[in-house]
Design an enzyme around this catalytic site. Sequence first.
Site, PDB file in Angstrom:
ATOM      1  N   GLN A  10      39.962  51.501  76.495  1.00 53.75           N
ATOM      2  CA  GLN A  10      40.245  51.395  77.926  1.00 53.75           C
ATOM      3  C   GLN A  10      41.573  52.066  78.253  1.00 53.75           C
ATOM      4  O   GLN A  10      42.536  51.961  77.501  1.00 53.75           O
ATOM      5  CB  GLN A  10      40.286  49.934  78.347  1.00 53.75           C
ATOM      6  CG  GLN A  10      38.919  49.304  78.410  1.00 53.75           C
ATOM      7  CD  GLN A  10      38.960  47.944  79.060  1.00 53.75           C
ATOM      8  OE1 GLN A  10      38.942  47.826  80.267  1.00 53.75           O
ATOM      9  NE2 GLN A  10      38.991  46.915  78.237  1.00 53.75           N
ATOM     10  N   SER A  87      40.524  49.731  70.001  1.00 52.91           N
ATOM     11  CA  SER A  87      39.962  48.592  70.743  1.00 52.91           C
ATOM     12  C   SER A  87      38.486  48.839  71.024  1.00 52.91           C
ATOM     13  O   SER A  87      37.680  48.902  70.114  1.00 52.91           O
ATOM     14  CB  SER A  87      40.759  48.349  72.022  1.00 52.91           C
ATOM     15  OG  SER A  87      40.364  47.149  72.654  1.00 52.91           O
ATOM     16  N   LEU A  88      38.099  49.051  72.277  1.00 47.37           N
ATOM     17  CA  LEU A  88      36.693  49.311  72.597  1.00 47.37           C
ATOM     18  C   LEU A  88      36.150  50.485  71.800  1.00 47.37           C
ATOM     19  O   LEU A  88      34.985  50.493  71.382  1.00 47.37           O
ATOM     20  CB  LEU A  88      36.550  49.594  74.093  1.00 47.37           C
ATOM     21  CG  LEU A  88      35.157  50.089  74.480  1.00 47.37           C
ATOM     22  CD1 LEU A  88      34.204  48.924  74.628  1.00 47.37           C
ATOM     23  CD2 LEU A  88      35.185  50.946  75.719  1.00 47.37           C
ATOM     24  N   ARG A 112      30.884  42.033  75.970  1.00 50.29           N
ATOM     25  CA  ARG A 112      32.327  41.976  75.712  1.00 50.29           C
ATOM     26  C   ARG A 112      33.107  42.167  77.013  1.00 50.29           C
ATOM     27  O   ARG A 112      34.082  41.460  77.287  1.00 50.29           O
ATOM     28  CB  ARG A 112      32.705  43.060  74.699  1.00 50.29           C
ATOM     29  CG  ARG A 112      34.167  43.082  74.259  1.00 50.29           C
ATOM     30  CD  ARG A 112      34.327  44.174  73.205  1.00 50.29           C
ATOM     31  NE  ARG A 112      35.651  44.232  72.608  1.00 50.29           N
ATOM     32  CZ  ARG A 112      36.638  45.020  73.019  1.00 50.29           C
ATOM     33  NH1 ARG A 112      36.443  45.801  74.087  1.00 50.29           N
ATOM     34  NH2 ARG A 112      37.809  45.034  72.401  1.00 50.29           N
ATOM     35  N   HIS A 192      43.542  40.890  73.541  1.00 50.94           N
ATOM     36  CA  HIS A 192      44.005  40.929  72.148  1.00 50.94           C
ATOM     37  C   HIS A 192      45.143  39.937  71.920  1.00 50.94           C
ATOM     38  O   HIS A 192      46.181  40.275  71.334  1.00 50.94           O
ATOM     39  CB  HIS A 192      44.430  42.348  71.755  1.00 50.94           C
ATOM     40  CG  HIS A 192      43.307  43.332  71.771  1.00 50.94           C
ATOM     41  ND1 HIS A 192      42.266  43.278  70.867  1.00 50.94           N
ATOM     42  CD2 HIS A 192      43.039  44.375  72.613  1.00 50.94           C
ATOM     43  CE1 HIS A 192      41.419  44.261  71.136  1.00 50.94           C
ATOM     44  NE2 HIS A 192      41.847  44.916  72.190  1.00 50.94           N
ATOM     45  N   GLN A 240      38.482  40.791  66.505  1.00 49.00           N
ATOM     46  CA  GLN A 240      39.179  41.832  67.261  1.00 49.00           C
ATOM     47  C   GLN A 240      39.546  41.361  68.667  1.00 49.00           C
ATOM     48  O   GLN A 240      40.532  41.804  69.243  1.00 49.00           O
ATOM     49  CB  GLN A 240      38.305  43.089  67.333  1.00 49.00           C
ATOM     50  CG  GLN A 240      39.042  44.307  67.860  1.00 49.00           C
ATOM     51  CD  GLN A 240      38.152  45.224  68.664  1.00 49.00           C
ATOM     52  OE1 GLN A 240      37.481  44.788  69.587  1.00 49.00           O
ATOM     53  NE2 GLN A 240      38.145  46.496  68.308  1.00 49.00           N
TER      54      GLN A 240
END
Length: 783
Positions: A10, A87-88, A112, A192, A240
Amino acid sequence: MSVVWAFPGQGAQRVGMGAEVLDRYPDLVRQADEILGYPVREVCLRGAEPGLTDTRSVQPALFVVNALSWLARREEGPAPDYLAGHSLGEYDALFAAGCFDFATGVRLTRRRGELMGRAGGGGMLAVVGADPDHLAEVLERGGIDGVDLANRNSAGQVVLAGPRPSLDRAAGAVKAAGLGRCVPLQVSAPFHSRYMAAAAAEYDTFLAGFDFADPRIPVVSNVTALPYPPGRVRELLFRQVTSPVRWWESMSHLLAEGVTEFAEVGPGRVLTGLWTAVREQPAPRERLGPREQPAPGERPAPARPVPEPPPARPVPASPPAPSPVSSGAIRAERLGSTEFRADYRLRYAYLAGSMYQGIASVDLVVRMGRAGLMGFLGSGGLTLGEVATAIREIRDRLGPDSPFGINVLASPDHPAAESELVELLLAHDVRYAEAAAFTSVTAPLVRFRFTGAHRASDGTPIAVRHVLAKVSRPEVAAAFMSPPPRPLLDALVAEGALTTDEAEIAARLPVAGDICVEADSGGHTDAGSPYALMPAMLRLRDRTTAEHRYPRTVRVGAAGGLGAPEAVAAAFVLGADFVLTGSVNQCTPEAGTSDAVKDLLATVDVQDTAYAPAGDMFELGARVQVVRKSTLFAARANKLHQVYRSFESLDDIDEPTCRTLEGRYFRRSFDAIWAETSSYLRTHRPDDLARAERNPKARMAQVFRWYFVHSTRMAMGGVPGEQVNYQIHCGPALGAFNRLVAGTPLEPWRSRHVDVIADLLMTGAAELLDGSLRTWSRATPGD
C-alpha cells in the site's frame, strides 16, 4: 549473479495503474470482478467506486495489478532466484511462487482489506533520518510505550504505529530531540502492530479454510526476514498482520546471500529506492538470524512458532502490553473472551440478537457483518421460503465466507416447525444459531449442533456449528451446558439424523458452547436481575465444565438492559464473555419494522415499558415486555388473559365484556375472527383446529390470539389510526440509550446504525473501565 523480484504494498497505488497489463489477461480480471463484486479494471484505471483510497479496495486492486505484472514479466524472461513483497506485496510474491492461485489471492487480500479496514482508533508515523537506538531512548524517557514498530524500511527510516495521542507525543519528542523528520501516513489504523490483534484472530480463522503449497521460489517473509520454511505459509500470513515489516533485514539477508540485481514488479519505484539505501547501509549480520532451510536430505521440522530474530531496532518488535494503569490499557477489542471473538470471527465480543418477524433483518445482519460483528436474523414468524431467501441474500451481500447467525425459536406447540427450520439451516450450511425461548433441549437443536462433528488429529472432539442458548433460569442453562441425553442421541442415530461418530462426539460436548443470560429484556422475559443471575450462571458453568471435563469452557454472555456503556461495562465486570443487545437495535435504519414504530421508540424513556401475555404462549401465561407509551396493547392483552382465565368459552363471557372486546379491542365480532382463524389453522395447523373445535376454551384462546397477531401486523406496517394497538417488544435499555444520545447526532433514529451503536457502547464501556482502573490504581499506591 542472483536476482530478486519484489512487489510493492500500500502506498504504491495510483489511478491509472495496470494500464499495460489489465487488458492482457481478461479472464483473470473477470475472475477478480466476480469475487470483488465491482469492475477492478475501472477502479485501477479511472478510480471508479469504491476507489483507491480505502484499504478495503486498495489491497485487492494492488494485488491484481502486481500479479498481472508478474505474469507479463515472467513471459518475457526467466524466473528470479528470490521473491519478496512489502506487506501486501508479500501476497503477490507467494502467488508468484505457486503457493496459491490467482482467485485465492484475490479472496485473501479482499478479506485482509476488510478486516484491516475495520480497525480504527490510531494511525502510523514515519520517522526519517533518526538513529534507531537514540529514538528508542527518547521514547522510553518520555514514557511513550503505546507505539509499536510497524516498518523498518532502511537504516534511517522506520514507521511507528499506535493510538493517535501516542503518535503525537512521539512526534513531539522526536522534534524536541532533533532526531529527524516525522511524516504522518494517511492510513486509518495502526497496521502491523499489537492493535491489529482482533483483526489477526479473525483472519487466522479465515485462513484455515485454504490449503497452501510451499513456495517453488524462495520468498522472504516480512515477519522473520528469512525465506519461508516448508509448511508455514498460513502461520506467517497470520502473524504478518500484527508483526512489523522487517524490510531492512529482509533485503540485507538477500545481499548476504549474494543477490546483486533487484527488480520492482508493479506500480511505483519506492522499493527500488529502498534497495539502494540498504545496499549503502545493510543491517549488521547479527540482526539477520540463522537460516531456517533444512540441510540437504533433512526432513522439514514440524510446524512450530517461528523464532523471532533480534528486533530490527530497540523499539521492540513485539512490544509489551501497556501498563494496566496507562491510558488505553483497556480497549473495546479486548473486552470479553478472546476465544469467543475468534470462534465467531468478531472485532468485539458483541452480538446483535434476533428480533422476530424479521425485525432483526437482512439489512441488520449485513451491516453488522460488514463491520466485523454479527447479527442473528429474526426468523421467528417467517416462512421457510422467506428464511431461505434471506440466507441467500446475506451470503450474496457479505460474501460466502462471512459469518452470520439465524434464530431458532422454540415451538412447543408446533415441533415440526423447529425440525423444518433446522433442516433448512443444515441444507444451507449455516454455522451459527441463536436458540431462544427454549425450556428444554430438543432433538432438532442437538442435530444442528453436532452435524459435522468430528475429532481433531489429536483426538479432541470438535463441533463445527455453534449454538448460543438464551436462558434466564439455571435449570434450563444446566441442560444446555450438559451433553445431550443419551436416549435422545440414540434416537437421532436410529433415524439417521446423526451418525454414530457424531453422536459419540456429542456425548462429550455441551449442547450449547455459549450461554446468554437474559435479564430484564424486551420480548419474552422473566424480568430477572443480572446481578443475581450472572454469578449463579458462572458458578454453574464452572461446575459443569469441570464435571464433564470439556476441552473448552462454556462461555457465558449477558443480555437485557444493555442500553448504555455503564451497563455494558457492568456486564463485563460481572464476568460476561460477551454481550448481546436487542431493544436498542430496533430503533435503527436497519430494523425491519415501520418508521412509525421507530418514531415512537426514539421517544421512549426507561419507565415506558410494561409486561403483557405472550401471544405464542397465551394459555401458559408467559410474559413479554412491550412499549407502554402511547399504546394500549399491554392493558388490552392483560385484560384478554384475565377474561380467558375467568371463562370457559366465548359464550360464557358477559355482555358488557363482549361489547368491549368486539367493539373496542377487535372492532369485529368473535365469529368473524374465528372464521379467519379457522381458515388459517385448517391449512397450517390442522391439529390445533381439531382441538379448538372439540374444546370451547381452546377455541376462545385461538380467537384471543388473533389480537396478538393483529397488533404485531399493525405495528410492523405502521398502520395509521392503530397506534393504540401496536405491539412493540422492548425493554428499558432503549430508554437508557435515548438518554445517552439526547442532544447528539445520534438522537434521530435514522443516524443510529447498528454498528455505530455497537462502537458507542463498547468503546464507552472500555473507557469507563480504563478510567476506573486508573483511579483505583492511584488510590492504592505501592501494590
